[in-house]
Design a protein around this motif. Structure first.
Motif, PDB file in Angstrom:
ATOM      1  N   ASP A  12       0.826  -1.302   0.111  1.00 19.04           N
ATOM      2  CA  ASP A  12       0.074  -0.084   0.019  1.00 19.04           C
ATOM      3  C   ASP A  12       0.749   1.298   0.184  1.00 19.04           C
ATOM      4  O   ASP A  12       0.693   2.307  -0.677  1.00 19.04           O
ATOM      5  N   GLY A  13       2.015   1.144   0.612  1.00 17.97           N
ATOM      6  CA  GLY A  13       2.758   2.311   0.800  1.00 17.97           C
ATOM      7  C   GLY A  13       3.611   2.724  -0.729  1.00 17.97           C
ATOM      8  O   GLY A  13       3.406   3.769  -1.222  1.00 17.97           O
ATOM      9  N   ALA A  14       3.891   1.760  -1.173  1.00 25.62           N
ATOM     10  CA  ALA A  14       4.228   1.928  -2.627  1.00 25.62           C
ATOM     11  C   ALA A  14       3.056   2.422  -3.670  1.00 25.62           C
ATOM     12  O   ALA A  14       3.546   3.419  -4.476  1.00 25.62           O
ATOM     13  N   ARG A  15       1.921   2.094  -3.668  1.00 30.35           N
ATOM     14  CA  ARG A  15       0.730   2.712  -4.280  1.00 30.35           C
ATOM     15  C   ARG A  15       0.674   3.909  -3.880  1.00 30.35           C
ATOM     16  O   ARG A  15       0.482   4.897  -4.894  1.00 30.35           O
ATOM     17  N   ARG A  16       0.725   4.343  -2.761  1.00 29.50           N
ATOM     18  CA  ARG A  16       0.597   5.842  -2.077  1.00 29.50           C
ATOM     19  C   ARG A  16       1.820   6.471  -2.837  1.00 29.50           C
ATOM     20  O   ARG A  16       1.409   7.760  -3.087  1.00 29.50           O
ATOM     21  N   CYS A  17       3.095   6.063  -2.618  1.00 35.45           N
ATOM     22  CA  CYS A  17       4.145   6.766  -3.042  1.00 35.45           C
ATOM     23  C   CYS A  17       3.809   6.915  -4.812  1.00 35.45           C
ATOM     24  O   CYS A  17       4.295   8.138  -5.139  1.00 35.45           O
ATOM     25  N   ALA A  18       3.388   6.249  -5.503  1.00 36.77           N
ATOM     26  CA  ALA A  18       3.060   6.283  -6.879  1.00 36.77           C
ATOM     27  C   ALA A  18       2.206   7.351  -7.090  1.00 36.77           C
ATOM     28  O   ALA A  18       2.192   8.145  -8.145  1.00 36.77           O
ATOM     29  N   ARG A  19       1.176   7.555  -6.376  1.00 35.20           N
ATOM     30  CA  ARG A  19       0.042   8.361  -6.650  1.00 35.20           C
ATOM     31  C   ARG A  19       0.751   9.886  -6.160  1.00 35.20           C
ATOM     32  O   ARG A  19       0.575  10.685  -6.908  1.00 35.20           O
ATOM     33  N   ILE A  20       1.783  10.152  -5.280  1.00 31.94           N
ATOM     34  CA  ILE A  20       2.201  11.365  -4.906  1.00 31.94           C
ATOM     35  C   ILE A  20       3.326  11.809  -6.088  1.00 31.94           C
ATOM     36  O   ILE A  20       3.276  12.995  -6.468  1.00 31.94           O
ATOM     37  N   LEU A  21       3.902  10.672  -6.701  1.00 30.18           N
ATOM     38  CA  LEU A  21       4.944  10.892  -7.778  1.00 30.18           C
ATOM     39  C   LEU A  21       4.074  11.583  -9.032  1.00 30.18           C
ATOM     40  O   LEU A  21       4.497  12.269  -9.535  1.00 30.18           O
ATOM     41  N   ALA A  22       2.960  10.836  -9.154  1.00 31.70           N
ATOM     42  CA  ALA A  22       1.959  11.246 -10.580  1.00 31.70           C
ATOM     43  C   ALA A  22       1.552  12.460 -10.375  1.00 31.70           C
ATOM     44  O   ALA A  22       1.347  13.219 -11.021  1.00 31.70           O
ATOM     45  N   ALA A  23       0.963  12.810  -8.988  1.00 36.63           N
ATOM     46  CA  ALA A  23       0.548  14.200  -8.683  1.00 36.63           C
ATOM     47  C   ALA A  23       1.541  15.209  -8.994  1.00 36.63           C
ATOM     48  O   ALA A  23       1.315  16.441  -9.547  1.00 36.63           O
ATOM     49  N   TYR A  24       2.751  14.941  -8.300  1.00 42.16           N
ATOM     50  CA  TYR A  24       3.836  15.741  -8.505  1.00 42.16           C
ATOM     51  C   TYR A  24       4.262  16.283  -9.912  1.00 42.16           C
ATOM     52  O   TYR A  24       4.624  17.574 -10.465  1.00 42.16           O
ATOM     53  N   ILE A  25       4.157  15.167 -10.786  1.00 41.04           N
ATOM     54  CA  ILE A  25       4.748  15.264 -12.260  1.00 41.04           C
ATOM     55  C   ILE A  25       3.551  15.903 -12.941  1.00 41.04           C
ATOM     56  O   ILE A  25       3.748  16.792 -14.021  1.00 41.04           O
ATOM     57  N   TYR A  26       2.355  15.513 -12.586  1.00 43.50           N
ATOM     58  CA  TYR A  26       1.108  16.214 -13.344  1.00 43.50           C
ATOM     59  C   TYR A  26       1.070  17.881 -12.997  1.00 43.50           C
ATOM     60  O   TYR A  26       1.112  18.579 -14.034  1.00 43.50           O
ATOM     61  N   ARG A  27       1.578  18.306 -11.962  1.00 43.14           N
ATOM     62  CA  ARG A  27       1.776  19.614 -11.628  1.00 43.14           C
ATOM     63  C   ARG A  27       2.791  20.276 -12.223  1.00 43.14           C
ATOM     64  O   ARG A  27       2.559  21.397 -12.750  1.00 43.14           O
ATOM     65  N   ARG A  28       3.999  19.687 -12.236  1.00 40.05           N
ATOM     66  CA  ARG A  28       4.957  20.484 -12.578  1.00 40.05           C
ATOM     67  C   ARG A  28       5.713  19.939 -13.926  1.00 40.05           C
ATOM     68  O   ARG A  28       6.344  20.733 -14.569  1.00 40.05           O
ATOM     69  N   GLU A  29       5.861  18.997 -14.324  1.00 43.57           N
ATOM     70  CA  GLU A  29       6.476  18.258 -15.467  1.00 43.57           C
ATOM     71  C   GLU A  29       5.355  17.729 -16.476  1.00 43.57           C
ATOM     72  O   GLU A  29       5.779  16.298 -17.163  1.00 43.57           O
ATOM     73  N   ARG A  30       4.292  17.998 -16.736  1.00 43.51           N
ATOM     74  CA  ARG A  30       3.366  17.291 -17.506  1.00 43.51           C
ATOM     75  C   ARG A  30       3.802  17.068 -18.839  1.00 43.51           C
ATOM     76  O   ARG A  30       3.455  16.035 -19.328  1.00 43.51           O
ATOM     77  N   GLU A  31       4.618  17.894 -19.391  1.00 43.89           N
ATOM     78  CA  GLU A  31       4.824  17.721 -20.746  1.00 43.89           C
ATOM     79  C   GLU A  31       5.914  16.383 -21.004  1.00 43.89           C
ATOM     80  O   GLU A  31       5.730  15.464 -21.729  1.00 43.89           O
ATOM     81  N   SER A  32       7.024  16.476 -19.930  1.00 39.95           N
ATOM     82  CA  SER A  32       7.955  15.587 -20.307  1.00 39.95           C
ATOM     83  C   SER A  32       7.817  14.306 -19.330  1.00 39.95           C
ATOM     84  O   SER A  32       8.431  13.134 -19.702  1.00 39.95           O
ATOM     85  N   ARG A  33       6.958  14.237 -18.396  1.00 41.42           N
ATOM     86  CA  ARG A  33       6.608  13.233 -17.567  1.00 41.42           C
ATOM     87  C   ARG A  33       7.902  12.749 -16.821  1.00 41.42           C
ATOM     88  O   ARG A  33       8.044  11.396 -16.786  1.00 41.42           O
TER      89      ARG A  33
END
Length: 80
Positions: A12-33
């Motif tokens: 579950d912790g890895a899933r939560r970490c993945a969600r935080i990574l996805a949110a961070y990338i969506y906010r900051r680096e949407r183009e290059s991912r």
């Protein structure tokens, strides 16, 4: 997203970490991912120690959700 939620090899912790990574990338680096994100940032966001966050990142990398490149900090002003 659904694949991530149903992956039995992730804790579950890895899933939560993945969600935080996805949110961070969506906010900051949407183009290059891609993102330059630190274990310290993730540690604070997840409320877990660095070692635990590193374990989550290894799980996500083994499962193919992320690719982690380790970068070393540059030399400090005081020397090597």
């Amino acid at each position: 997203s659904e694949r991530l939620e149903r992956d039995k090899n992730l804790c579950d912790g890895a899933r939560r970490c993945a969600r935080i990574l996805a949110a961070y990338i969506y906010r900051r680096e949407r183009e290059s991912r891609t993102a330059e994100i630190t274990v310290t940032y993730l540690s604070k966001a997840l409320g877990r120690c660095r070692r635990t966050v590193q374990r989550y990142l290894r799980q996500l990398e083994r499962a193919g959700y992320i690719r982690a490149d380790v970068t070393r900090p540059g030399r400090s002003a005081r020397g090597p």
